[in-house]
Design a protein around this motif. Structure first.
Motif, PDB file in Angstrom:
ATOM      1  N   SER A  57       0.821  -1.220   0.000  1.00  0.00           N
ATOM      2  CA  SER A  57       0.000   0.000   0.000  1.00  0.00           C
ATOM      3  C   SER A  57       0.852   1.266   0.000  1.00  0.00           C
ATOM      4  CB  SER A  57      -0.914   0.024   1.231  1.00  0.00           C
ATOM      5  OG  SER A  57      -1.809  -1.068   1.170  1.00  0.00           O
ATOM      6  N   THR A  96      -1.751  -5.060   2.807  1.00  0.00           N
ATOM      7  CA  THR A  96      -1.299  -5.867   1.679  1.00  0.00           C
ATOM      8  C   THR A  96       0.218  -5.968   1.770  1.00  0.00           C
ATOM      9  OG1 THR A  96      -3.090  -4.862   0.407  1.00  0.00           O
ATOM     10  CG2 THR A  96      -1.491  -6.153  -0.815  1.00  0.00           C
ATOM     11  N   MET A 174      -1.530  -6.072  -6.669  1.00  0.00           N
ATOM     12  CA  MET A 174      -2.494  -6.056  -5.561  1.00  0.00           C
ATOM     13  C   MET A 174      -3.918  -6.154  -6.109  1.00  0.00           C
ATOM     14  SD  MET A 174      -2.837  -3.280  -2.519  1.00  0.00           S
ATOM     15  CE  MET A 174      -2.590  -1.787  -3.404  1.00  0.00           C
ATOM     16  N   GLU A 201     -14.036  -9.308   0.172  1.00  0.00           N
ATOM     17  CA  GLU A 201     -13.931  -8.307   1.237  1.00  0.00           C
ATOM     18  C   GLU A 201     -15.217  -7.528   1.475  1.00  0.00           C
ATOM     19  OE1 GLU A 201     -11.292  -4.958   0.425  1.00  0.00           O
ATOM     20  OE2 GLU A 201     -10.660  -5.894  -1.434  1.00  0.00           O
ATOM     21  N   TRP A 218      -8.713   9.713  -0.501  1.00  0.00           N
ATOM     22  CA  TRP A 218      -8.745   8.325  -0.057  1.00  0.00           C
ATOM     23  C   TRP A 218      -9.923   7.981   0.850  1.00  0.00           C
ATOM     24  CZ3 TRP A 218      -6.047   4.734  -2.366  1.00  0.00           C
ATOM     25  CH2 TRP A 218      -4.891   5.122  -3.049  1.00  0.00           C
TER      26      TRP A 218
END
Ligand code: MF3
Ligand code: CO
Ligand code: CO
Length: 247
Positions: A57, A96, A174, A201, A218
């Motif tokens: 990330s 991740t 990813m 998820e 974000w």
């Protein structure tokens, strides 16, 4: 383009998955009220790098940290900051890690101290959504059966299923194809194949499924300000079932 992983690639993904799982266990043992979300990120960075892995990330699309740390009304992609975690919060930590060129990705929602019964139930049902989704999952099953299972369980419990963000394939990158939504119509979508590795998820809101995107680029929050939970694992599809690589 959906990649089917070879046995040797799967072996590498098991290792990355194990590192992600151990990192989340480490966070679970150390997270507590009074700590900042940035301190949670530091734990994640320290653990992942101590395993000889890289936090994927960090720098991904400009993301400034190793973990997404999302408190209460933050659904996902919380940027670690000076926000202090309080007693009664629920905190989703999504990480991740890459090792030997392959990624593992998982998230847990941690209960901090004295958490209300209604928030506990949200976290529990969100985890259940994942396990409902992998029930009977194997090669040949239509992709959107996953979302159907998640959505059915969440909505039966009165919760909102986030639509704006989805699960995904995973491997060298990813995020790989296919997208794995948490909603959908049973019996539709591509048929899963053995050797696919995907992240399932569920992102489940106590209230409305609607979310807002912050202008920091974000942070995703619930539109009504009610809490949300997130639970994620990296899953290998096999002929006769699944293997969860991050459990
Ligand atoms: N781990 C997230 C996922 O489940 C993605 C992280 S976004 C990043 O897809 F910016 F933090 F990398
Ligand atoms: Co993730
Ligand atoms: Co993911």
């Amino acid at each position: 383009m959906v990649y089917i992983k070879s046995e040797s690639e799967i072996e590498l993904m098991r290792e990355s998955g194990r590192i992600v799982k151990e990192t989340l266990d480490f966070v679970g043992k150390n997270i507590h009220a009074g700590m900042t979300t940035k301190e949670v990120d530091e734990l994640v960075y320290r653990y992942i790098t101590s395993c000889g892995a890289t936090p994927s990330s960090l720098g991904y699309g400009g993301f400034p940290a190793s973990a997404c740390v999302s408190v209460n009304e933050v659904v996902v992609h919380g940027i670690p900051s000076d926000r202090v975690i309080a007693d009664g919060d629920i905190v989703s930590v999504d990480i991740t890690a890459e090792k030997n060129g392959y990624n593992g990705d998982a998230a847990r929602t941690f209960l901090i101290g004295n958490v209300s019964e209604e928030k506990r139930r949200l976290v529990k049902v969100t985890e259940e959504c994942f396990f409902k989704a992998i029930e009977g999952l194997q090669a040949g099953v239509p992709l959107y059966d996953i979302g159907y299972a998640v959505q059915t369980h969440a909505e039966k419990n009165g919760y909102g299923v986030v639509r704006a963000l989805v699960g995904h394939g995973i491997g060298r990158d990813m995020h790989e194809d296919p997208s794995v939504p948490n909603y959908g119509r049973k019996g539709t979508g591509m048929r899963l194949k053995a050797g696919m590795t995907i992240c399932i998820e569920p992102m489940i809101n106590m209230g409305t499924w609607k979310v807002n995107f912050s202008d920091d680029g974000w942070t995703v929050t619930t539109a009504d300000g009610l809490p949300a939970a997130h639970y994620e694992n990296t899953v290998l599809i096999k002929e006769d079932g699944v293997e969860i690589l991050t459990l």
